[in-house]
Design a protein around this motif. Sequence first.
Motif, short mmCIF file in Angstrom:
data_model
loop_
_atom_site.label_atom_id
_atom_site.label_comp_id
_atom_site.label_asym_id
_atom_site.label_seq_id
_atom_site.Cartn_x
_atom_site.Cartn_y
_atom_site.Cartn_z
N ASP A 1 0.82 -1.22 0.00
CA ASP A 1 0.00 0.00 0.00
C ASP A 1 0.86 1.27 0.00
O ASP A 1 0.35 2.36 -0.23
N CYS A 2 2.15 1.12 0.32
CA CYS A 2 3.00 2.29 0.58
C CYS A 2 3.95 2.59 -0.58
O CYS A 2 4.38 1.68 -1.28
N THR A 3 4.27 3.86 -0.74
CA THR A 3 5.27 4.25 -1.74
C THR A 3 6.26 5.21 -1.09
O THR A 3 5.86 6.16 -0.43
N GLU A 4 7.54 4.91 -1.30
CA GLU A 4 8.57 5.82 -0.81
C GLU A 4 8.91 6.83 -1.89
O GLU A 4 8.90 6.49 -3.08
N MET A 5 9.19 8.04 -1.51
CA MET A 5 9.54 9.09 -2.48
C MET A 5 10.23 10.23 -1.74
O MET A 5 10.37 10.18 -0.51
N SER A 6 10.64 11.26 -2.49
CA SER A 6 11.20 12.43 -1.83
C SER A 6 10.04 13.31 -1.36
O SER A 6 8.90 13.17 -1.84
N TRP A 7 10.31 14.24 -0.44
CA TRP A 7 9.25 15.12 0.07
C TRP A 7 8.61 15.91 -1.07
O TRP A 7 7.38 16.00 -1.14
N ILE A 8 9.42 16.39 -2.00
CA ILE A 8 8.85 17.23 -3.07
C ILE A 8 7.97 16.37 -4.00
O ILE A 8 6.94 16.84 -4.49
N GLU A 9 8.34 15.11 -4.18
CA GLU A 9 7.45 14.24 -4.97
C GLU A 9 6.13 13.99 -4.24
O GLU A 9 5.07 13.86 -4.86
N SER A 10 6.19 13.99 -2.90
CA SER A 10 4.94 13.77 -2.15
C SER A 10 3.99 14.97 -2.33
O SER A 10 2.78 14.81 -2.27
N ILE A 11 4.54 16.14 -2.59
CA ILE A 11 3.70 17.32 -2.86
C ILE A 11 2.85 17.04 -4.11
O ILE A 11 1.65 17.31 -4.15
N LEU A 12 3.49 16.47 -5.14
CA LEU A 12 2.74 16.13 -6.37
C LEU A 12 1.71 15.04 -6.08
O LEU A 12 0.58 15.10 -6.59
N TYR A 13 2.09 14.05 -5.27
CA TYR A 13 1.17 12.96 -4.94
C TYR A 13 -0.11 13.51 -4.31
O TYR A 13 -1.22 13.19 -4.73
N PHE A 14 0.03 14.37 -3.29
CA PHE A 14 -1.16 14.86 -2.58
C PHE A 14 -1.95 15.86 -3.42
O PHE A 14 -3.14 16.04 -3.21
N ALA A 15 -1.27 16.48 -4.40
CA ALA A 15 -2.00 17.41 -5.27
C ALA A 15 -2.75 16.64 -6.37
O ALA A 15 -3.48 17.24 -7.15
N GLY A 16 -2.53 15.33 -6.44
CA GLY A 16 -3.30 14.50 -7.37
C GLY A 16 -2.63 14.29 -8.73
O GLY A 16 -3.25 13.79 -9.66
N PHE A 17 -1.33 14.64 -8.85
CA PHE A 17 -0.64 14.38 -10.12
C PHE A 17 -0.22 12.91 -10.19
O PHE A 17 0.00 12.27 -9.15
N SER A 18 -0.08 12.41 -11.44
CA SER A 18 0.32 11.00 -11.55
C SER A 18 1.82 10.85 -11.30
O SER A 18 2.60 11.80 -11.46
N THR A 19 2.20 9.62 -10.96
CA THR A 19 3.60 9.32 -10.68
C THR A 19 4.43 9.65 -11.92
O THR A 19 4.01 9.38 -13.04
#
Length: 515
Positions: free
Chosen positions: A314-332
């Motif tokens: 269920d989990c994905t590791e990423m950098s903090w700035i990539e997590s900003i895109l994740y929560f904003a709804g952008f695709s990986t």
Amino acid sequence: LSASADTHEEFLQCLSLHSPNSTSISKLIYTPNNTSYLSVLNFSIQNLRFTSPSTPKPLVIVTPFDESQIQAIIYCSKYHGMQIRVRSGGHDYEGLSYVSDVPFVILDMINLSSITVDGESKTAWVESGATIGQLYYRIAEKNKTLGFPAGVCPTVGVGGHFSGGGYGLMLRKYGLAADNVIDARIVDVNGQVLDRKSMGEDLFWAIRGGGGASFGVILAWKVNLVTVPSTVTVFTIAKTLDQNATNLIYKWQHIAPKFPEDLFIRILIRRVNSSENGKWTIQASFNSLYLGGISNLIPLMQEHFPELGLTEEDCTEMSWIESILYFAGFSTGESLDVLLDRTPLTRQYFKAKSDYVKKPIPVFGLEGIWRMFYEDEGELAEMILSPYGGKMDEIAESAIPFPHRKGNLYKIQHLVYWNEEGEEVSQRHISWIRRLYSYMAPYVSRFPRAAYINYRDLDVGVNNNKGNTSYAQASIWGIKYFKNNFNRLVQVKTKVDPGNFFRNEQSIPPFSAWW
Ligand code: FDA
């Protein structure tokens, strides 16, 4: 109409007279005669409720490039009796940065958006017209282990956001954006440019959470950057009623505010069609940022919230700035450059409200909410539950004007969206969310029923935009947003803007304007 036209002509003449460089100022002015007037006006508007032809429009929009032009705008607006509405990101829920029912000018900060990050001192200066997405981008560009604890949607403007508090997924670790502001530059009602030292601690206190629009034009903020690990973990687990959603939410209320502060799990609740039988059900999405890697998160979740059944998959590791895109709804894999784009990601008609919860809502209380979501207007409604605790418990209620600290388990944002234009449809959805709000009353904070100013809601009370406002009238909404800090805000306002020039439907009134 002719009175407005006169005011507007005189205002423009005044601006050219008082601007250091009058040829350049003419390029920053948009009146209804300009072909680009409507596109400039509508560009940053988030809430389509305020784009209809009947919405009052500004006589002039000015988009200054430097502070001397702002000084001229303040002087000429005062002289010609025009109200100023300052707009940074345009995300105000009730459109107060670009709508007024008296003759007004929009001072749009869009061209003042530079950002300077100092990696050594771990600080940044950010001009009000910048968006939080642009700030995050510039920080990460300098150093991948620095970040900033502000909001989720990248197109929110720092001008309004920081001046109302501003929170995001790091709030349990680092508090609000406003808690991390260490200096500011502001143009006051006399056209003076002040920084923290020259404005004094009272005014500096007021603009960090008291709503900037009451006190002057905020030019820029200096912020402390915060440390983020090189790897963070994100997950979203959706559960429907058949999958035990109600009990999971019930349990979450007890534990999420007490999790270690590196762990933030919010819940997004909406109505969906069940994939099993096609019937309506409620879906709760547990949406999380963990400031660390999967190997630490899994045992933590097993200890604190095993019922959710979180697995490594269920989990994905990423950098903090990539997590900003994740929560904003952008695709990986989306380029980080999207953070520089300030075009709003979505635009809908919406109405929102906020609540603070101090005691867990019982299961039967939650089930009553689900029944309301099954009504027609619940189709596009949403509730977002954001846990407090951690750093939020440690900061005193009076440290900045934002008072919602220890004792709050979580905040709720109630939202209802719709897609069609028209008064009837809009009233139907607004009255639905008002009923939901009444239903919630026994389960949320009381005396006052607290609210978050950045989720602006004119239902909680308004000033007289055309005349004086009594203390009693302003305190109806003021105490809900600011609790005991409201009185200090009034004192600051009385000192810095006794004539109440900077005003709107929910601006702090000065003593002199009281009846
Ligand atoms: P806008 O320009 O509309 O201004 C808002 C208010 O501040 C107005 O009264 C305006 O006059 C005043 N103002 C703006 N700039 C000023 C300046 N330079 N000087 C003086 N006064 C100024 N909030 C949150 O805490 N966390 C979140 O994650 C989100 N997410 C979010 C998503 C979306 C899609 C929306 C529409 C909103 C949010 N918000 C939020 C709410 C947001 O924090 C709030 O609407 C802010 O006030 C927006 O700031 P803007 O500068 O964009 O608004």
